[in-house]
Design a protein around this motif. Structure first.
Motif, mmCIF file in Angstrom:
data_model
loop_
_atom_site.group_PDB
_atom_site.id
_atom_site.type_symbol
_atom_site.label_atom_id
_atom_site.label_comp_id
_atom_site.label_asym_id
_atom_site.label_seq_id
_atom_site.Cartn_x
_atom_site.Cartn_y
_atom_site.Cartn_z
ATOM 1 N N GLN A 1 0.830 -1.209 0.000
ATOM 2 C CA GLN A 1 0.000 0.000 0.000
ATOM 3 C C GLN A 1 0.860 1.253 0.000
ATOM 4 O O GLN A 1 0.523 2.250 -0.647
ATOM 5 N N LEU A 2 1.980 1.192 0.712
ATOM 6 C CA LEU A 2 2.878 2.346 0.726
ATOM 7 C C LEU A 2 3.485 2.569 -0.653
ATOM 8 O O LEU A 2 3.542 3.705 -1.145
ATOM 9 N N ALA A 3 3.936 1.493 -1.289
ATOM 10 C CA ALA A 3 4.509 1.622 -2.630
ATOM 11 C C ALA A 3 3.456 2.126 -3.620
ATOM 12 O O ALA A 3 3.755 2.967 -4.479
ATOM 13 N N ARG A 4 2.243 1.629 -3.508
ATOM 14 C CA ARG A 4 1.158 2.073 -4.396
ATOM 15 C C ARG A 4 0.885 3.564 -4.212
ATOM 16 O O ARG A 4 0.726 4.310 -5.194
ATOM 17 N N ALA A 5 0.839 3.998 -2.940
ATOM 18 C CA ALA A 5 0.588 5.416 -2.670
ATOM 19 C C ALA A 5 1.714 6.282 -3.209
ATOM 20 O O ALA A 5 1.467 7.364 -3.788
ATOM 21 N N LEU A 6 2.947 5.812 -3.053
ATOM 22 C CA LEU A 6 4.091 6.591 -3.545
ATOM 23 C C LEU A 6 4.032 6.716 -5.068
ATOM 24 O O LEU A 6 4.272 7.803 -5.613
ATOM 25 N N VAL A 7 3.695 5.629 -5.742
ATOM 26 C CA VAL A 7 3.612 5.656 -7.205
ATOM 27 C C VAL A 7 2.485 6.598 -7.650
ATOM 28 O O VAL A 7 2.688 7.468 -8.512
ATOM 29 N N ILE A 8 1.298 6.437 -7.064
ATOM 30 C CA ILE A 8 0.142 7.237 -7.499
ATOM 31 C C ILE A 8 0.346 8.710 -7.194
ATOM 32 O O ILE A 8 0.135 9.583 -8.063
ATOM 33 N N ASP A 9 0.765 9.026 -5.965
ATOM 34 C CA ASP A 9 0.912 10.434 -5.568
ATOM 35 C C ASP A 9 2.026 11.119 -6.352
ATOM 36 O O ASP A 9 1.881 12.271 -6.790
ATOM 37 N N THR A 10 3.152 10.413 -6.526
ATOM 38 C CA THR A 10 4.265 11.018 -7.267
ATOM 39 C C THR A 10 3.896 11.217 -8.733
ATOM 40 O O THR A 10 4.136 12.297 -9.311
ATOM 41 N N ASN A 11 3.299 10.206 -9.332
ATOM 42 C CA ASN A 11 2.964 10.315 -10.759
ATOM 43 C C ASN A 11 1.882 11.356 -11.012
ATOM 44 O O ASN A 11 1.895 12.045 -12.039
ATOM 45 N N THR A 12 0.924 11.460 -10.076
ATOM 46 C CA THR A 12 -0.157 12.444 -10.255
ATOM 47 C C THR A 12 0.400 13.856 -10.371
ATOM 48 O O THR A 12 -0.030 14.659 -11.220
ATOM 49 N N ILE A 13 1.362 14.168 -9.536
ATOM 50 C CA ILE A 13 1.969 15.507 -9.575
ATOM 51 C C ILE A 13 2.937 15.619 -10.748
ATOM 52 O O ILE A 13 2.975 16.639 -11.454
ATOM 53 N N HIS A 14 3.725 14.545 -10.971
ATOM 54 C CA HIS A 14 4.751 14.623 -12.017
ATOM 55 C C HIS A 14 4.131 14.809 -13.396
ATOM 56 O O HIS A 14 4.693 15.526 -14.253
ATOM 57 N N ARG A 15 2.995 14.202 -13.635
ATOM 58 C CA ARG A 15 2.356 14.350 -14.949
ATOM 59 C C ARG A 15 1.886 15.772 -15.214
ATOM 60 O O ARG A 15 1.680 16.171 -16.367
ATOM 61 N N GLN A 16 1.720 16.571 -14.194
ATOM 62 C CA GLN A 16 1.246 17.951 -14.348
ATOM 63 C C GLN A 16 2.389 18.936 -14.602
ATOM 64 O O GLN A 16 2.154 20.122 -14.819
ATOM 65 N N GLY A 17 3.622 18.444 -14.588
ATOM 66 C CA GLY A 17 4.773 19.331 -14.737
ATOM 67 C C GLY A 17 5.347 19.337 -16.135
ATOM 68 O O GLY A 17 4.902 18.613 -17.038
ATOM 69 N N TYR A 18 6.354 20.196 -16.304
ATOM 70 C CA TYR A 18 7.018 20.379 -17.595
ATOM 71 C C TYR A 18 8.481 19.985 -17.454
ATOM 72 O O TYR A 18 9.156 20.357 -16.496
ATOM 73 N N SER A 19 8.961 19.223 -18.423
ATOM 74 C CA SER A 19 10.359 18.804 -18.418
ATOM 75 C C SER A 19 11.188 19.755 -19.272
ATOM 76 O O SER A 19 10.653 20.626 -19.974
ATOM 77 N N LEU A 20 12.516 19.580 -19.247
ATOM 78 C CA LEU A 20 13.396 20.393 -20.078
ATOM 79 C C LEU A 20 13.237 20.073 -21.555
ATOM 80 O O LEU A 20 13.588 20.881 -22.419
ATOM 81 N N ASN A 21 12.716 18.881 -21.836
ATOM 82 C CA ASN A 21 12.513 18.507 -23.246
ATOM 83 C C ASN A 21 11.228 19.084 -23.827
ATOM 84 O O ASN A 21 10.996 18.997 -25.036
ATOM 85 N N ASN A 22 10.380 19.632 -22.960
ATOM 86 C CA ASN A 22 9.115 20.213 -23.421
ATOM 87 C C ASN A 22 9.362 21.685 -23.786
ATOM 88 O O ASN A 22 9.123 22.598 -23.004
ATOM 89 N N ILE A 23 9.862 21.895 -25.014
ATOM 90 C CA ILE A 23 10.245 23.253 -25.435
ATOM 91 C C ILE A 23 9.091 23.963 -26.113
ATOM 92 O O ILE A 23 8.746 25.098 -25.786
ATOM 93 N N ASN A 24 8.477 23.298 -27.039
ATOM 94 C CA ASN A 24 7.431 23.948 -27.833
ATOM 95 C C ASN A 24 6.020 23.579 -27.399
ATOM 96 O O ASN A 24 5.057 24.150 -27.891
ATOM 97 N N GLY A 25 5.895 22.569 -26.522
ATOM 98 C CA GLY A 25 4.574 22.129 -26.135
ATOM 99 C C GLY A 25 3.897 23.088 -25.180
ATOM 100 O O GLY A 25 4.528 23.677 -24.299
ATOM 101 N N ALA A 26 2.607 23.288 -25.358
ATOM 102 C CA ALA A 26 1.860 24.160 -24.461
ATOM 103 C C ALA A 26 1.302 23.415 -23.260
ATOM 104 O O ALA A 26 0.935 24.020 -22.254
#
Length: 518
Positions: A328-353
């Motif tokens: 359950q801890l591993a599941r929570a870490l995966v879900i919570d981290t990915n939920t926030i990470h998907r909302q961010g922008y990487s250095l490779n996202n140059i032209n994407g809005a």
């Protein structure tokens, strides 16, 4: 009038009796260090006097005819034996629990920097460092490596717990075989005791052997023991007979789909007594589950967790519960981290809005709603992150120049949100944070370990006191036996001297009387 030769018979009886007492004393001394031996004593009483009262008997009283050994007694307190066996059940249970909890504490390795909590702290610190330097490739490498370290720690701990459960499962099988072996030995001794009792003798050494076996089985399982009038022992487990006289009913083992053993009564009439049957289907109507509540075997079962079809599944299930918590801890870490990470922008996202929508931890092909998945075994950093750390979405927005062109640097806002997961409530573990949830699991194990240690110490102290009481009655004191040996030796010498005196008197009567005047 009593014959003069009766005095020789009285001396003979005395010699035989004192010799018997010396033999018993020697037997006690020889077995002073024998486990389970009970001190013995000869019960001595007078033989029938001469003569029987009658109207023609005008003698002033009855004359004694000597002494004899009535029986060889075991100096044993059965009430203390019963207490020791009752407490041995609890002692076996807590010994098993303490051993398992000690192993779990070594697996958790808390509180140390090498434990999961320390690895998670390093993971959050890496995100905090990325907040300050979102464009730094070296800092991004640290975040990736710390993420991989978290995954490896989950894998290692989960595998260790799984191996521990398998080891406990093997011990369950071993203990069932041991119970069957002890039961067969008790039945064999019962048969020997019965034969000797029928001959009118006292099988003291066999009873010692039987009591030692009863002590052993009481440590293994909560057996109900009854000693019959013929000194044969009846052993019940959960109200069902394991040993009745010279007959036994074997314990068998079924396995569930995960290979976990379930203890059942082996009702197969074709099986050899004592054979452990494995691999039977759970639905077999011939196998009834063995109901136990204490003993070393119960401790192993509760630590390992009960079979999936067991009626005893309401118990602790120590290791499986901890494995579930880790999942359950591993599941929570995966879900919570990915939920926030998907909302961010990487250095490779140059032209994407739009945000990159990349996961930090891999969850491809995984049903995120399935709580039965072994998350602690499957957690890993996503391949897009391991291939290029510039895919780490540290920015919460794209910074643009005056012409509206995105600048290839992040602001670190998304990394800050990820670092704050250490202190924010988890959406999956609400109302806990990820750290608090794991700390509560570690604390729970610590409390249980302290309880087990305390109970083991209490049971050890109690059993030592009871054993001291048992030995005060049943134990052999060499000083006392030496004193008895001297006492019986003097009595033997006196009896021999008495026979010599009677022999001389008879010699006078036979060879010297009536020679005057010849």
């Amino acid at each position: 009038m009593r014959s003069t030769f009766m005095a020789l018979e009285m001396g003979r009886r005395s010699i035989i009796t004192q010799q018997a007492t010396l033999d018993v004393t020697g037997h006690n001394i020889a077995n002073a260090n024998t486990p389970g031996f009970t001190r013995q004593a000869a019960s001595i009483h007078t033989t029938a006097p001469w003569a029987a009262p009658s109207m023609y008997n005008i003698r002033p009283g009855q004359y004694g005819t000597g002494v004899m050994v009535g029986e060889i007694r075991r100096l044993r307190d059965e009430f203390i034996d019963m207490q020791i066996r009752d407490e041995s059940q609890a002692s076996g249970y807590w010994d098993a629990m303490q051993t398992t909890l000690d192993t779990i504490e070594m697996v958790l390795n808390e509180p140390t920097d090498q434990g999961l909590r320390g690895v998670l702290d390093s993971f959050w610190e890496a995100w905090q460092g990325l907040v300050e330097s979102p464009e730094s490739e070296s800092v991004r490498e640290v975040v990736k490596e710390r993420g991989m370290a978290v995954a490896d720690t989950f894998h290692h701990m989960y595998n260790q717990l799984r191996n521990l459960r398998l080891d406990l499962n093997t011990q369950v099988k071993t203990k069932v075989e041991e119970i069957n072996s002890v039961a067969r030995q008790i039945a064999d001794v019962n048969q020997q005791i019965k034969a000797i009792k029928l001959s009118g003798q006292a099988p003291n050494d066999l009873i010692d052997r039987r009591d030692l076996l009863l002590d052993q089985i009481s440590y293994l399982v909560d057996a109900q023991i009854a000693i019959e009038s013929n000194e044969m022992a009846t052993v019940l487990i959960g109200g069902a007979p394991l040993v009745m006289g010279s007959r036994t009913v074997s314990l068998g083992l079924n396995t569930d789909t995960k290979g976990m053993y379930k203890m059942v009564w082996d009702m197969d009439p074709d099986s050899h007594p004592g054979t452990v049957i494995t691999g039977r289907p759970a639905s077999s109507i011939d196998d009834m589950e063995v109901a136990i509540t204490s003993g070393e075997l119960m401790g192993l079962l509760e630590a390992r967790g009960f079979a999936e079809y067991s009626e005893l599944g309401k118990a602790r299930n120590l290791v499986p519960n901890l494995m579930d918590s880790l999942n359950q801890l591993a599941r929570a870490l995966v879900i919570d981290t990915n939920t926030i990470h998907r909302q961010g922008y990487s250095l490779n996202n140059i032209n994407g809005a739009d945000p990159d929508g990349i996961n930090f931890f891999n969850q491809d092909g995984i049903d995120m709603t399935d709580t039965t998945i072994e998350w602690a075994r499957l957690i890993s950093v996503d391949s897009q992150i391991t291939a290029d750390v510039n895919n780490i979405a540290a920015a919460s927005s794209r910074t643009r120049d005056d012409l509206g062109t995105p600048i290839n640097f992040g602001d670190g806002g998304n990394a800050l949100l990820l670092a704050q997961l250490k202190h924010n409530r988890s959406g999956t573990l609400d109302p806990f944070t990820i750290d608090d949830y794991w700390n509560s699991q570690v604390s729970s194990v610590g409390v249980k370990a302290q309880e087990a240690t305390r109970m083991v110490e209490n049971q050890t102290t109690l059993l030592n006191q009871l054993e001291f009481k048992r030995q005060s009655t049943a134990g052999v004191s060499l000083d006392e036996e030496m004193t008895n040996m001297i006492r019986f030796q003097h009595a033997y010498n006196a009896a021999a001297r008495y026979i010599t005196a009677i022999d001389e008197a008879i010699d006078v009567i036979v060879n010297r009387m009536g020679i005057t005047g010849r």
